[in-house]
Design an enzyme around this catalytic site. Sequence first.
Site, short mmCIF file in Angstrom:
data_model
loop_
_atom_site.label_atom_id
_atom_site.label_comp_id
_atom_site.label_asym_id
_atom_site.label_seq_id
_atom_site.Cartn_x
_atom_site.Cartn_y
_atom_site.Cartn_z
N ARG A 46 0.94 -1.71 -0.44
CA ARG A 46 -0.12 -0.05 0.22
C ARG A 46 0.82 1.12 0.23
NH1 ARG A 46 -5.59 -0.74 3.48
NH2 ARG A 46 -5.23 -2.75 2.89
N LYS A 155 3.01 -18.51 8.11
CA LYS A 155 2.34 -18.90 9.11
C LYS A 155 1.74 -17.20 10.07
CE LYS A 155 4.16 -19.32 13.54
NZ LYS A 155 5.56 -18.42 13.27
N HIS A 185 8.61 -21.78 8.32
CA HIS A 185 9.92 -21.78 8.20
C HIS A 185 11.08 -22.45 8.67
CE1 HIS A 185 10.47 -19.06 12.05
NE2 HIS A 185 11.77 -19.82 11.89
N LYS A 189 14.74 -25.26 7.46
CA LYS A 189 16.05 -25.13 7.96
C LYS A 189 17.04 -26.68 7.85
CE LYS A 189 14.70 -22.88 12.00
NZ LYS A 189 15.94 -21.88 11.79
N GLU A 223 14.12 -19.20 23.33
CA GLU A 223 14.85 -17.33 23.02
C GLU A 223 15.25 -16.87 23.53
OE1 GLU A 223 12.61 -16.41 18.87
OE2 GLU A 223 10.87 -17.35 19.73
N ASP A 242 2.33 -19.11 17.92
CA ASP A 242 3.16 -19.15 17.39
C ASP A 242 4.24 -20.25 17.35
OD1 ASP A 242 4.53 -16.35 16.54
OD2 ASP A 242 6.27 -16.66 18.39
N HIS A 247 5.87 -24.22 15.11
CA HIS A 247 7.32 -25.39 14.33
C HIS A 247 7.33 -26.18 15.14
CE1 HIS A 247 8.06 -21.62 12.63
NE2 HIS A 247 7.76 -21.12 13.75
N LYS A 347 10.61 -17.02 24.73
CA LYS A 347 10.76 -15.82 25.14
C LYS A 347 11.66 -16.13 26.48
CE LYS A 347 8.74 -14.78 21.13
NZ LYS A 347 9.06 -15.52 19.84
C1 BG6 Z 1 8.73 -16.96 14.39
C2 BG6 Z 1 7.46 -16.61 14.98
O1 BG6 Z 1 7.53 -17.70 13.33
O2 BG6 Z 1 9.85 -17.78 14.81
C3 BG6 Z 1 9.11 -15.94 15.77
O3 BG6 Z 1 7.10 -15.72 15.20
C4 BG6 Z 1 9.95 -16.72 16.86
O4 BG6 Z 1 7.96 -15.63 16.88
C5 BG6 Z 1 10.43 -17.51 15.60
O5 BG6 Z 1 10.65 -15.84 17.22
C6 BG6 Z 1 11.85 -18.85 15.82
O6 BG6 Z 1 12.68 -18.58 14.54
P1 BG6 Z 1 13.97 -19.35 14.59
O7 BG6 Z 1 14.24 -19.69 13.17
O8 BG6 Z 1 15.28 -17.93 14.85
O9 BG6 Z 1 14.35 -20.20 15.35
#
Ligand code: BG6
Length: 509
Positions: A46, A155, A185, A189, A223, A242, A247, A347
Amino acid sequence: MRPTDHVLVIFGASGDLTYRKLLPALFDLYSQSVLPENFIVLGVARSPMSRNDFCDKMKEGIINFSNLGKKYDSLIEPFLSRIDYLSIDTSDKSEYVKLKEKLLSIDNLYRTKGNYLFYLATPPNMYDTIAFNLKAVDLHIEIPNRYFRRIIVEKPFGYDLSSALELNNKLHAVFSEQQLYRIDHYLGKETVQNILVFRFSNGLFEPIWNRNFIHHIEITAAETLGVGNRGRYYEQSGAIRDMLQNHLMHLVALVAMEPPVLFEAHALQNEMVKVLQALRPLDKDSIESNIVRGQYTGARTNRGNLLAYREEKDVAPDSNTETFVAMKLFIDNWRWADVPFYIRTGKRLPSQLTEIIIHLKATPQALFKGQCTGPSCNKIILRIQPEEGIGMQFGLKSPGTGYNVRQVQMDFKYSELANTYIPSAYERLLLDAMHGDPALFIRSDAVEATWKFIDPLLQYIQTNKDFKLFGYPSCTWGPEEANQLIPEGWSEYPAYCSIEEEPKFTILS
Ligand code: BG6
């Protein structure tokens, strides 16, 4: 072989994902000469911006976040010459005529042959709108053997089971399942894909990969960072939506699935789905006794004073969103009956790492002095990130007289592979989608299976206000209650930070 010539259309081109992940990954692919001969990236958003301004911003992203930008800096300008930008109101159907015209002119100029790969890097509430608007100008129609139309969806895919089903229905009203690429994602990996190679290419491990030999499996995705600027999104999501629903569930699926009959997308995805469908459903008792939710609170640490989640930008001062979740789950099938899987993510924890640990059962009899007798004497450690690699722990005769045993570890590190470039997850997934290979994308039945598993938990949280949310000080390993889930204890990791006061664990709600 390079993918077919095409235009990659990124919706949400002015956002963070495009800047930090997509364009840097595309540049890395370009540097390796694996992009098509005729290839254009069309950023769509946009924000009114000139092509030059967009390129300047992308250049900055490439310099800061690509793997190869420094090594091949002379390629940045030629790469940028393949980028274009179009500002439209993506929620307005009538604006898509401009997009169609733009794509036709790109086809004419750059011989991209009408092949379009759409990437939805927008907020999820735009997914169906964009799909319907593409349909309004027939941009969704592909003609086999002439040109393709595919769409990649980021996602979160849905907010709960019913919204995921609804989204699937809406997208299927425009695109066929074969045209849809749902990204997680984690599956991009290297180390995650290696779970399959490690398990299914070695005679050594697969025979013991079951309930007869494995005592329990532990998965940690920790994290050190907090939510930063993502408070608005995270408030709606929390650690369950999340990280856990996607994941972590997919890591469980890869660790636990049966070998596919063939190594191709359909067979692989079938096996992933079967495991997800075999997850033991959650009910009141298992939720109360096997799941712990936490939220980080402020702390004084050697890395400075860290804010509480409730003090972060765009977070409600009485937020009930979890930033940590730990759970014990079971897979009800022949291979895994009664083997507990312990998974946790959070986190503001003391380490940044993702690791899967397979704990093997002890030998039936202890013959040696000092021999480790409980479970976990033998472990297989899959280090997903960082320090990617694989470790194995076993007992060794302590050198000298007698037969004393001590635990040692054997290690493989990816960094020791000479001359090996490890592509980022987005490089791998973008290239796969360009090739039309869906193996590492999430099929609709897998999305539905994970939401079906998680949904009772989400509903329980919503309806039972006394299901506790524990406060854990930043830079601790989450609520103490999480330690009680796992009798053998969670594995310990080196800490990146330490807390400079007596940690205060609380109950937030
Ligand atoms: C994302 C989440 O999908 O994955 C984030 O939205 C998270 O909150 C991230 O930090 C972690 O990805 P990676 O590759 O850093 O482990």
